[in-house]
Design a protein around this motif. Structure first.
Motif, PDB file in Angstrom:
ATOM      1  N   LYS A  58      -4.741  43.640  11.928  1.00 58.40           N
ATOM      2  CA  LYS A  58      -4.600  42.854  10.724  1.00 58.40           C
ATOM      3  C   LYS A  58      -5.680  42.724  10.028  1.00 58.40           C
ATOM      4  O   LYS A  58      -5.108  42.654   8.727  1.00 58.40           O
ATOM      5  N   LYS A  59      -6.976  44.303  10.478  1.00 58.04           N
ATOM      6  CA  LYS A  59      -7.885  43.517   9.578  1.00 58.04           C
ATOM      7  C   LYS A  59      -8.077  45.246   8.239  1.00 58.04           C
ATOM      8  O   LYS A  59      -7.865  45.450   7.162  1.00 58.04           O
TER       9      LYS A  59
ATOM     10  N   SER B 188       6.097  49.371  13.806  1.00 66.85           N
ATOM     11  CA  SER B 188       6.070  47.757  14.522  1.00 66.85           C
ATOM     12  C   SER B 188       5.104  47.410  15.398  1.00 66.85           C
ATOM     13  O   SER B 188       5.350  45.673  15.643  1.00 66.85           O
ATOM     14  N   GLY B 189       4.601  47.599  15.514  1.00 65.68           N
ATOM     15  CA  GLY B 189       2.759  47.127  16.261  1.00 65.68           C
ATOM     16  C   GLY B 189       2.950  47.822  17.959  1.00 65.68           C
ATOM     17  O   GLY B 189       2.352  47.910  18.003  1.00 65.68           O
ATOM     18  N   GLY B 190       4.512  48.301  18.335  1.00 63.98           N
ATOM     19  CA  GLY B 190       4.105  49.005  19.253  1.00 63.98           C
ATOM     20  C   GLY B 190       3.996  48.394  20.061  1.00 63.98           C
ATOM     21  O   GLY B 190       4.469  46.869  19.846  1.00 63.98           O
TER      22      GLY B 190
ATOM     23  N   ASP C  61       1.517  43.975  21.027  1.00 63.23           N
ATOM     24  CA  ASP C  61       1.838  42.912  20.653  1.00 63.23           C
ATOM     25  C   ASP C  61       0.840  41.825  20.532  1.00 63.23           C
ATOM     26  O   ASP C  61       0.932  40.911  21.955  1.00 63.23           O
ATOM     27  N   SER C  62      -0.257  41.702  19.808  1.00 63.05           N
ATOM     28  CA  SER C  62      -1.179  41.086  20.253  1.00 63.05           C
ATOM     29  C   SER C  62      -1.527  40.750  18.971  1.00 63.05           C
ATOM     30  O   SER C  62      -1.577  40.661  17.783  1.00 63.05           O
ATOM     31  N   TYR C  63      -2.816  39.895  18.788  1.00 64.26           N
ATOM     32  CA  TYR C  63      -3.753  39.370  18.032  1.00 64.26           C
ATOM     33  C   TYR C  63      -4.138  39.964  16.568  1.00 64.26           C
ATOM     34  O   TYR C  63      -4.241  39.408  15.694  1.00 64.26           O
TER      35      TYR C  63
ATOM     36  N   VAL D 128      -2.821  42.904  15.703  1.00 60.30           N
ATOM     37  CA  VAL D 128      -2.337  44.289  15.707  1.00 60.30           C
ATOM     38  C   VAL D 128      -1.498  43.746  14.427  1.00 60.30           C
ATOM     39  O   VAL D 128      -0.133  43.077  14.763  1.00 60.30           O
TER      40      VAL D 128
ATOM     41  N   GLN E  29       2.428  43.907  12.780  1.00 58.17           N
ATOM     42  CA  GLN E  29       3.555  44.348  13.430  1.00 58.17           C
ATOM     43  C   GLN E  29       4.501  44.753  12.798  1.00 58.17           C
ATOM     44  O   GLN E  29       5.364  44.082  12.141  1.00 58.17           O
TER      45      GLN E  29
ATOM     46  N   LYS F 162       4.663  45.066   6.940  1.00 60.32           N
ATOM     47  CA  LYS F 162       4.827  43.562   6.144  1.00 60.32           C
ATOM     48  C   LYS F 162       3.851  43.039   5.021  1.00 60.32           C
ATOM     49  O   LYS F 162       3.612  42.366   4.723  1.00 60.32           O
TER      50      LYS F 162
END
Lengths: 168, 180
Positions: free
Chosen positions: B85-86, B113-115, B118-120, B122, B124, B128
């Motif tokens: 996300k960063k 798709s984030g693969g 599935d975490s806070y 990364v 997704q 996006k």
């Protein structure tokens, strides 16, 4: 230097902080004490300045969340190392979820600065007196503390997965 | 007799001394066979890309001889690897610095798709933050799959109408990502 062992270390600590030490144990030979959080900064200062013990290195500061421990949900753990005596010490401080505050030790060990920021980032533990307490690894807009066991493991912003296939 | 196959001419009118086709097709043909890719490689899919462009698989065979490391000179943004996300705003900035017409390929499960992450922390899927033209599945995809993705991009480029980027539909797509 052979006189510095866990028993001597605990004796020296209890002389000064007897009322604040709730428990002491030695898992795998490493002295581990549970200390009242109000005494964390004085205790670390005392261990650093002690003429014999000389705990001159703060290995790590980290956090943990125990959702089932009522009134002791959050904790910070300090690992100290005395290079001269080659002895290590683990200090645990617990605090309630409603009041996650503890004194910063970054003025005593500058290396604690980023470690306390990381603990704040992931657990929301506020280090009082920290010079720059803001998120260090996560995006600054994040509105929660991801390592607390309050959230589902999966990212909740995900829209492309069918929940039924992932046990949600 | 050489066995080297060159690109076939688009359909058109041919006579002695002249060949006529539409501008769309001529421009599309030129663009499709000279795509300058910008690799945005963050993890293992990037390693597969290195194999893709090296001599064994040789991406240059498809006209992508010149890998561009400046977004301002690139036609195709190849996102390969987990985007946290960063990293999202950085990726978006790189996309904004590219000149139109620009295409985006998401290589691998993480970029698509984030693969498994599935975490806070990364993102997704990179769609996006930026629009994506082709998704390549795989974890990581083999070089053949990446080449297949490039060929799919080439088909898109070849058949794109010259005024697509001015169309209301395209502008609405950009607006949905908050661009312009």
């Amino acid at each position: 230097m052979s006189e510095v062992n866990n028993a001597y270390l605990l004796k020296e600590l209890e002389e000064q902080f007897a009322a604040s030490i709730y428990s002491a144990e030695e898992p795998y030979g490493m002295l581990t004490i549970e200390l009242d959080r109000k005494d964390i900064a004085p205790a670390i200062q005392y261990l650093k300045d002690h003429a014999v013990l000389k705990f001159n290195f703060l290995t790590d500061v980290c956090g943990a969340h125990f959702p089932d421990k009522m009134g002791k949900e959050l904790s910070t753990i300090y690992h100290l190392h005395s290079f001269t005596n080659n002895i290590r010490l683990r200090i645990k401080c617990y605090m309630p979820l409603a009041d996650p505050t503890i004194a910063s030790v970054s003025a005593i060990f500058n290396g604690a600065n980023w470690q306390e920021r990381e603990t704040f980032d992931f657990f929301g533990i506020e280090f009082l007196g920290h010079p720059n307490l803001k998120r260090i690894l996560n995006v600054e807009e994040m509105e929660y503390f991801p390592m607390r066991k309050e959230y589902p493991l999966e990212d909740q912003t995900r829209t492309d997965k069918d929940d039924t296939y992932f046990g949600r | 007799m050489s066995t080297i196959k060159i690109t076939e001419a688009p359909p058109g009118l041919e006579g002695s001394g002249f060949f006529a086709t539409s501008l769309d097709k001529a421009v599309g043909l030129a663009r499709a066979n000279s795509i300058w890719p910008l690799p945005f490689a963050t993890s293992c899919c990037g390693i597969e890309f290195m194999a893709t462009m090296a001599s064994n698989y040789d991406l240059a065979r498809f006209g992508s001889e010149r890998i561009s490391f400046s977004p301002r000179q690139a036609d195709l943004l190849m996102v390969m690897g987990t985007i946290s996300k960063k990293m999202g705003p950085v990726l978006r900035q790189v996309y904004l610095q590219m000149a139109e017409p620009r295409w985006v390929i998401a290589v691998g499960a993480c970029a698509s798709s984030g693969g498994i992450f599935d975490s806070y922390s990364v993102l997704q899927g990179i769609d996006k933050v930026i629009p994506v033209d082709v998704y390549v599945p795989g974890c990581p995809p083999r070089p053949e799959q990446i080449i297949d993705g490039i060929i799919k991009i080439q088909e898109l480029v070849k058949n794109e109408s010259l005024n697509r980027r001015e169309s209301a539909e395209y502008k609405a797509l950009m607006a949905s990502y908050g661009i312009q």
